[in-house]
Write a protein that holds these residues in place. Sequence first.
Motif, PDB file in Angstrom:
ATOM      1  N   GLU A  95      -9.382 -12.753  -7.455  1.00 14.86           N
ATOM      2  CA  GLU A  95      -9.189 -11.350  -7.095  1.00 14.86           C
ATOM      3  C   GLU A  95      -8.375 -11.174  -5.813  1.00 14.86           C
ATOM      4  N   GLU A  96      -8.566 -12.036  -4.829  1.00 20.16           N
ATOM      5  CA  GLU A  96      -7.809 -11.889  -3.570  1.00 20.16           C
ATOM      6  C   GLU A  96      -6.312 -12.137  -3.799  1.00 20.16           C
ATOM      7  N   THR A  97      -5.972 -13.034  -4.708  1.00 20.01           N
ATOM      8  CA  THR A  97      -4.563 -13.280  -5.034  1.00 20.01           C
ATOM      9  C   THR A  97      -3.980 -12.080  -5.768  1.00 20.01           C
ATOM     10  N   ILE A  98      -4.740 -11.537  -6.697  1.00 17.03           N
ATOM     11  CA  ILE A  98      -4.293 -10.358  -7.440  1.00 17.03           C
ATOM     12  C   ILE A  98      -4.097  -9.183  -6.493  1.00 17.03           C
ATOM     13  N   VAL A 101      -0.835  -9.654  -4.670  1.00 17.74           N
ATOM     14  CA  VAL A 101       0.305  -9.345  -5.533  1.00 17.74           C
ATOM     15  C   VAL A 101       0.435  -7.832  -5.701  1.00 17.74           C
ATOM     16  N   ASP A 102      -0.690  -7.147  -5.914  1.00 19.15           N
ATOM     17  CA  ASP A 102      -0.668  -5.685  -6.042  1.00 19.15           C
ATOM     18  C   ASP A 102      -0.079  -5.021  -4.802  1.00 19.15           C
ATOM     19  N   GLU A 103      -0.476  -5.504  -3.625  1.00 19.26           N
ATOM     20  CA  GLU A 103       0.060  -4.955  -2.372  1.00 19.26           C
ATOM     21  C   GLU A 103       1.567  -5.182  -2.271  1.00 19.26           C
ATOM     22  N   TYR A 104       2.012  -6.365  -2.650  1.00 22.79           N
ATOM     23  CA  TYR A 104       3.437  -6.683  -2.600  1.00 22.79           C
ATOM     24  C   TYR A 104       4.232  -5.786  -3.566  1.00 22.79           C
ATOM     25  N   VAL A 105       3.730  -5.647  -4.781  1.00 17.04           N
ATOM     26  CA  VAL A 105       4.404  -4.804  -5.770  1.00 17.04           C
ATOM     27  C   VAL A 105       4.436  -3.354  -5.298  1.00 17.04           C
TER      28      VAL A 105
END
Length: 132
Positions: A95-98, A101-105
Motif C-alpha cells: 500500500e505504501e508503494t501504491i 505512485v498515486d501521489e506521483y501521478v
Amino acid sequence: MVTQDTQQQFGDYLKGLRQSKGLGVRELARRAELDAGGITRIEQGKISPTLDTLKALATALEVPSSDLFTMAGYVTPSDLPSMSTYLRTRYGLPEETIASVDEYVQRLIDERGLDPNGPAPFEDESENPSKK
C-alpha cells in the motif's frame, strides 16, 4: 465505436510493436496463425481486428491482450481500473508503494493540467467531426 482514426492509430501501434520485437509481417502471421495480408491491412488502418485476431496477436507478440483491446478501441479509458487497483491486482504492491505512485501521478496530472477522466466528447482531436 471504432473510428477510422482509431483504426489508423492501432495500425501504427501494431506495426511499431511488431518491429520492436524484430518480426516481419509474415513471421507475425505465422506465429499468430493469421493471414499476412490481413495483418498488413490492419497496420495500414484499412480494417479493424476482431477480438479473436487481437487475442492471437497478443499471444504471438507476448503482450497482454487487454493492451491490444484498449489500443484497438474495444475498451475505453473510463472502462479501465484505477492505477491503484491495477497496481494492487497486477503486481501485489504494498500500500505504501501504491500511495507513492498515486501521489506521483497526481502531481503529473496537476502540473500538466490533465483530466484523469479523459477528454470530453469531441475534445480529443481523433473524435472531432470537423476533422472528418
